[in-house]
Design an enzyme around this catalytic site. Sequence first.
Site, PDB file in Angstrom:
ATOM      1  N   ARG A   1      -9.021  -9.085   4.262  1.00  0.00           N
ATOM      2  CA  ARG A   1      -7.957  -8.531   5.105  1.00  0.00           C
ATOM      3  C   ARG A   1      -8.120  -7.018   5.225  1.00  0.00           C
ATOM      4  O   ARG A   1      -8.016  -6.448   6.326  1.00  0.00           O
ATOM      5  CB  ARG A   1      -6.610  -8.882   4.478  1.00  0.00           C
ATOM      6  CG  ARG A   1      -5.355  -8.349   5.182  1.00  0.00           C
ATOM      7  CD  ARG A   1      -4.136  -8.783   4.376  1.00  0.00           C
ATOM      8  NE  ARG A   1      -2.861  -8.423   4.960  1.00  0.00           N
ATOM      9  CZ  ARG A   1      -2.185  -7.312   4.671  1.00  0.00           C
ATOM     10  NH1 ARG A   1      -2.702  -6.430   3.814  1.00  0.00           N
ATOM     11  NH2 ARG A   1      -1.000  -7.076   5.220  1.00  0.00           N
TER      12      ARG A   1
ATOM     13  N   HIS B   1      -0.038  -3.059  11.193  1.00  0.00           N
ATOM     14  CA  HIS B   1       1.166  -3.785  11.629  1.00  0.00           C
ATOM     15  C   HIS B   1       1.560  -3.438  13.068  1.00  0.00           C
ATOM     16  O   HIS B   1       2.742  -3.399  13.408  1.00  0.00           O
ATOM     17  CB  HIS B   1       2.329  -3.545  10.667  1.00  0.00           C
ATOM     18  CG  HIS B   1       2.047  -4.067   9.291  1.00  0.00           C
ATOM     19  ND1 HIS B   1       1.917  -5.410   9.028  1.00  0.00           N
ATOM     20  CD2 HIS B   1       1.840  -3.429   8.115  1.00  0.00           C
ATOM     21  CE1 HIS B   1       1.654  -5.572   7.741  1.00  0.00           C
ATOM     22  NE2 HIS B   1       1.585  -4.391   7.171  1.00  0.00           N
TER      23      HIS B   1
ATOM     24  N   GLN C   1       0.829  -1.207   0.000  1.00  0.00           N
ATOM     25  CA  GLN C   1       0.000   0.000   0.000  1.00  0.00           C
ATOM     26  C   GLN C   1       0.858   1.248   0.000  1.00  0.00           C
ATOM     27  O   GLN C   1       1.901   1.301   0.644  1.00  0.00           O
ATOM     28  CB  GLN C   1      -0.932   0.003   1.213  1.00  0.00           C
ATOM     29  CG  GLN C   1      -2.191  -0.817   0.995  1.00  0.00           C
ATOM     30  CD  GLN C   1      -3.148  -0.735   2.165  1.00  0.00           C
ATOM     31  OE1 GLN C   1      -3.236  -1.658   2.960  1.00  0.00           O
ATOM     32  NE2 GLN C   1      -3.877   0.353   2.264  1.00  0.00           N
TER      33      GLN C   1
ATOM     34  N   GLN D   1       1.485 -11.600  10.098  1.00  0.00           N
ATOM     35  CA  GLN D   1       1.916 -10.367   9.445  1.00  0.00           C
ATOM     36  C   GLN D   1       1.008  -9.182   9.757  1.00  0.00           C
ATOM     37  O   GLN D   1       1.460  -8.040   9.850  1.00  0.00           O
ATOM     38  CB  GLN D   1       1.969 -10.599   7.925  1.00  0.00           C
ATOM     39  CG  GLN D   1       2.609  -9.473   7.150  1.00  0.00           C
ATOM     40  CD  GLN D   1       1.950  -9.254   5.798  1.00  0.00           C
ATOM     41  OE1 GLN D   1       0.757  -8.942   5.729  1.00  0.00           O
ATOM     42  NE2 GLN D   1       2.699  -9.433   4.738  1.00  0.00           N
TER      43      GLN D   1
ATOM     44  N   SER E   1       4.614  -6.113   2.876  1.00  0.00           N
ATOM     45  CA  SER E   1       3.258  -6.171   3.455  1.00  0.00           C
ATOM     46  C   SER E   1       2.288  -6.818   2.477  1.00  0.00           C
ATOM     47  O   SER E   1       2.399  -7.988   2.147  1.00  0.00           O
ATOM     48  CB  SER E   1       2.809  -4.768   3.872  1.00  0.00           C
ATOM     49  OG  SER E   1       1.565  -4.804   4.538  1.00  0.00           O
ATOM     50  N   LEU E   2       1.343  -6.036   1.954  1.00  0.00           N
ATOM     51  CA  LEU E   2       0.372  -6.559   0.995  1.00  0.00           C
ATOM     52  C   LEU E   2       1.048  -7.227  -0.201  1.00  0.00           C
ATOM     53  O   LEU E   2       0.548  -8.212  -0.750  1.00  0.00           O
ATOM     54  CB  LEU E   2      -0.523  -5.424   0.518  1.00  0.00           C
ATOM     55  CG  LEU E   2      -1.455  -5.775  -0.639  1.00  0.00           C
ATOM     56  CD1 LEU E   2      -2.592  -6.646  -0.153  1.00  0.00           C
ATOM     57  CD2 LEU E   2      -1.974  -4.521  -1.319  1.00  0.00           C
TER      58      LEU E   2
END
Length: 308
Positions: A119, A203, A15, A252, A94-95
């Site tokens: 998510r 996170h 993102q 995560q 991340s993503l």
Amino acid sequence: MVKFMYNSAVVFPGQGSQSVGMLADVVNEFPEAKQTLEEANDILGFSLSDMILNGPAESLNSTNNTQPALVAVEVALWRALNGRVQADVMAGHSLGEYSALVCAQAISYETALKLVRRRGELMQIAVPDGVGAMAAILNMDDDAVEKICEEQAQGQVVQPANYNSPGQLVIAGNKEAVERAVVACKEAGARRAMLLPVSGPFHSALMEPAAKEFAVYLDGFEVNSPVVPVLQNASNQFETSADQIRENLVAQIASPVRWTQTVQQLADNGVQTLVEVGPGKVLTGLNKRIAKSLNNVTVNSADAISAL
């Protein structure tokens, strides 16, 4: 720790890399890319491709839309590459890890889109608006920022969320605690310490409710062993076990993204070339600051594909 020898790694951004019209030239020039976005429309039941190509930005930047949109364009770009790039190992920020898992054939494209859509929804609702925050801290040692977070938590949550590169760390947690940490970092000599315009404290430990619900949802989907190892955020290990990949996807959500350590791990295991596949070039910029010896290639346009 056992060392592996990989020559090339393909990495996918997360993102923050999205923008209206991203990769429109690739979609127009490569039928595989256009078909990939059309598949997403069918899977999700709405025109994700129209949102990607035409906006509005407010809709695209909503977390529950951003996440499937980025997976769709990154997988589209990988398919358009059609074997022009070799990957000995894959990773994602991340993503971006979901794109890596699709391209490494650990999860299907359909599975990834459904997972990240859910998510995004869970992360969006995990913390009410105004309760959480994130901030970027520049030009401070990681350990100094970690210490300030511990001091400024004061019964709340504030912790490192993204170790992006040396001297670039994002913190997340309760808004008041993040604000206290921002002030303390400025006083301690940070070149910049600023709140970020994001919708939640991603996170961080405040995402634990989202992680627990996501674990239940993930149980309904198949995860396989990847055809190339995927270096996952939560473990910073080269994963080939389907069960471990599943565990790491859950972990995560409420764990820091250790991108600095990811790139260092790749370099330590012989990687010489990092290929960023996705819109923009955020990771390429970070990678150059983390491991200057690595060769970086950015694939983010039709021209970039044709040049390979």
